[in-house]
Design an enzyme around this catalytic site. Structure first.
Site, PDB file in Angstrom:
ATOM      1  N   HIS A 162       0.851  -1.206   0.000  1.00 55.15           N
ATOM      2  CA  HIS A 162       0.000   0.000   0.000  1.00 55.15           C
ATOM      3  C   HIS A 162       0.884   1.253   0.000  1.00 55.15           C
ATOM      4  CE1 HIS A 162      -3.899   2.028   1.465  1.00 55.15           C
ATOM      5  NE2 HIS A 162      -3.034   2.996   1.198  1.00 55.15           N
ATOM      6  N   HIS A 179       1.364   5.453  -1.706  1.00 52.11           N
ATOM      7  CA  HIS A 179       0.952   6.598  -2.523  1.00 52.11           C
ATOM      8  C   HIS A 179       2.221   7.164  -3.142  1.00 52.11           C
ATOM      9  CE1 HIS A 179      -3.161   6.707  -0.897  1.00 52.11           C
ATOM     10  NE2 HIS A 179      -2.579   6.217   0.185  1.00 52.11           N
ATOM     11  N   HIS A 215     -10.574   1.081   1.934  1.00 52.94           N
ATOM     12  CA  HIS A 215     -10.375   2.090   2.977  1.00 52.94           C
ATOM     13  C   HIS A 215     -11.612   1.983   3.863  1.00 52.94           C
ATOM     14  CE1 HIS A 215      -8.830   6.035   4.541  1.00 52.94           C
ATOM     15  NE2 HIS A 215     -10.023   5.945   5.097  1.00 52.94           N
ATOM     16  N   HIS A 254      -4.747  -0.666   6.033  1.00 50.78           N
ATOM     17  CA  HIS A 254      -4.271   0.130   7.177  1.00 50.78           C
ATOM     18  C   HIS A 254      -5.176   0.052   8.403  1.00 50.78           C
ATOM     19  CE1 HIS A 254      -7.019   2.839   5.154  1.00 50.78           C
ATOM     20  NE2 HIS A 254      -6.157   3.179   4.233  1.00 50.78           N
ATOM     21  N   ASP A 285       1.322   2.600   3.610  1.00 49.42           N
ATOM     22  CA  ASP A 285       0.462   3.767   3.388  1.00 49.42           C
ATOM     23  C   ASP A 285       1.281   5.056   3.415  1.00 49.42           C
ATOM     24  OD1 ASP A 285      -1.849   5.098   2.739  1.00 49.42           O
ATOM     25  OD2 ASP A 285      -2.620   5.170   4.786  1.00 49.42           O
TER      26      ASP A 285
HETATM   27  O1  DOR Z   1      -3.541   9.547   5.545  1.00 55.74           O
HETATM   28  C1  DOR Z   1      -3.909   9.238   4.421  1.00 55.74           C
HETATM   29  N1  DOR Z   1      -3.380   9.788   3.318  1.00 55.74           N
HETATM   30  N2  DOR Z   1      -4.879   8.347   4.313  1.00 55.74           N
HETATM   31  C2  DOR Z   1      -5.440   8.062   3.136  1.00 55.74           C
HETATM   32  O2  DOR Z   1      -6.339   7.281   3.112  1.00 55.74           O
HETATM   33  C3  DOR Z   1      -5.012   8.768   1.902  1.00 55.74           C
HETATM   34  C4  DOR Z   1      -3.662   9.272   2.034  1.00 55.74           C
HETATM   35  C5  DOR Z   1      -3.306  10.268   0.953  1.00 55.74           C
HETATM   36  O3  DOR Z   1      -3.523   9.992  -0.220  1.00 55.74           O
HETATM   37  O4  DOR Z   1      -2.773  11.317   1.295  1.00 55.74           O
HETATM   38 ZN    ZN Z   2      -3.516   4.977   1.548  1.00 57.20          ZN
END
Ligand code: DOR
Ligand code: ZN
Length: 345
Positions: free
Chosen positions: A14, A16, A137, A175, A248
C-alpha cells in the site's frame, strides 16, 4: 542479541507514489526498499481506466533510477459507475492488480469514491469470479459518527455484510487501526487479509496532540487509543498470514501539512523497513518479520515470492528533520529520531 537479520526482499502492499515532481522526489525511497508495491490510484483525476493505469505505470518507471529493480502494481479507483468489463480486462491483461474502494469523501482525493457499495453489485460479482482483490479504505464518512469510531462502524455497517454477501471475494482491509478490525480479520476466512502501517503500531492518538497540534502525526484512518495500537501490533507480530506490510506512505509537502486544514498522510517510505523491524524487535518477534514483510502479502495476492535478500543491521541512523528535493519539502516519519536498525548498504 541478534545483530543482523537477513530476509527475502520485501514488498509494500500500500503506497501513494503521487505524480509529477512529487513522484520523482519520492519513488526511489520505496523502490530502494521494496521489490514491488501496490500503488494507490487516488490521483487527480483518479486512475479509473486501463489506459490511465498503463500511462501512470510508465510515468513511475520513467521516474526510477536506471538501476532500480522495482515493479509497481497498479490499482483501479472505484466509482459508483465502475465498469466491470473494463476492470476485468485490466486484470486479465496484468495491468490492474486490484481495485481500491474509497468511500466517497473518506480521505484525500476520494470525492469520486463510492457512495454506496450496493452500486457495485455487478462489479463485485465479476471480481469474485475472476479472483481480483478488493482493497478497502474502511471508514464510514457519516459526520455524525465520531472520527475515532469510523473504522469500527464501517465493519458493522459495510464490511461484515459485504463479506457475507460475497464469500468468494478476496478483500484487503487496508491500514487497520483498531482491535475491532484485528478481530474481524482474524475471525474471517482466508480470503480476508489486512495491511498494517508502521505508524499505527508506533503512535497512538496522543501523538497528534502532544503539546500542541502535530500535523505530521495525522493520517487517515487517524491513530486510535493505546489499546488499539497494542492490538494492531500484536496482530502484525502474530505470524498470522492474514496480516502483511503496507506502509500507506502518503507524502504531502510541509506547506500542505502545516496548514489550517492540513492534509492527512504520513511520509514513512524513507525508513519504512527500519521502522517496522524496530517493532518486531521490541516484541521479540524478529523470527516473524520475514513472513510479515516478504511472504504473507505475495501469498495472499497469489504472486511469487521475491528472489534476493535484504540485510538489516542493529544500530540505526538519525532520521533527517526534512527531506528536500527541488520545490518539494517533506517531513519524514521519525524525523529527528535515531532508529535501532539500518539497512546494510
Ligand atoms: O492519511 C492518508 N493519506 N490516508 C489516506 O487514506 C489517503 C492518504 C493520501 O492519499 O494522502
Ligand atoms: Zn492509503
Amino acid at each position: 542479541m541478534t545483530s543482523h537479520l537477513t530476509i527475502r526482499r520485501p514488498d509494500d502492499w500500500h503506497v501513494h507514489l503521487r505524480d509529477g515532481d512529487m513522484l520523482k522526489a519520492v519513488v526511489d525511497y520505496t523502490a530502494r526498499q521494496f521489490a514491488r508495491a501496490i500503488v494507490m490510484p487516488n490521483l487527480t483525476p483518479p486512475v479509473i481506466t486501463v489506459a490511465a493505469a498503463e500511462a501512470y505505470r510508465q510515468r513511475i518507471l520513467d521516474a526510477l533510477p536506471a538501476d532500480a529493480d522495482f515493479t509497481p502494481l497498479m490499482t483501479c479507483y472505484l466509482t459508483d459507475g465502475a465498469d466491470p468489463e473494463e476492470i476485468a480486462r485490466g486484470y486479465e491483461q496484468g495491468v490492474f492488480a486490484a481495485c481500491k474502494l474509497y468511500p466517497a469523501h473518506a480521505t484525500t482525493n476520494s470525492a469520486h469514491g463510492v457512495t454506496d457499495v450496493r452500486k457495485l453489485t455487478g462489479l463485485l460479482e465479476t471480481m469474485q469470479r475472476i479472483g481480483m482483490p478488493l482493497l478497502i479504505h474502511g471508514e464510514v464518512t457519516d459526520r455524525d459518527v465520531d472520527i475515532f469510531d469510523r473504522e469500527a462502524v464501517f465493519i458493522e455497517r459495510v464490511l461484515a455484510p459485504l463479506v457475507r454477501d460475497y464469500p468468494g471475494l478476496k478483500v484487503v482491509f487496508e491500514h487497520i487501526t483498531t482491535a475491532e478490525a484485528v478481530d474481524f480479520v482474524a475471525g474471517s476466512g482466508p480470503l480476508i487479509g489486512a495491511t498494517i502501517t508502521p505508524q499505527h503500531m508506533i503512535i497512538n492518538r496522543n501523538a497528534i496532540f502532544d503539546g500542541g497540534i502535530r500535523p505530521h502525526a495525522y493520517c487517515l484512518p487517524v491513530a486510535k487509543r493505546e489499546q488499539h495500537r497494542l492490538a494492531v501490533r500484536k496482530a502484525a507480530v502474530s505470524g498470522s498470514p492474514k496480516f502483511f506490510l503496507g506502509t500507506d506512505t502518503a507524502p504531502h509537502t510541509v506547506g500542505r501539512k502545516e496548514a489550517a486544514c492540513g492534509c492527512a498522510g504520513i511520509f514513512n517510505a524513507p525508513f519504512a523497513l527500519e521502522s517496522y523491524i524496530q517493532v518486531f524487535d521490541e516484541e521479540n518477534a524478529l523470527d516473524r518479520f520475514e513472513g510479515f514483510a516478504s511472504e504473507h502479502g505475495p501469498n495472499f495476492y497469489g504472486l511469487p515470492l521475491n528472489e534476493g535478500t535484504v540485510t538489516l543491521v542493529r544500530g540505526g541512523e538519525t532520521v533527517p528533520e526534512r527531506i528536500v528535493d527541488g520545490d518539494i519539502d517533506l517531513v519524514p516519519f521519525h524525523a529527528g529520531e535515531t532508529l535501532g536498525w539500518r539497512i546494510q548498504g
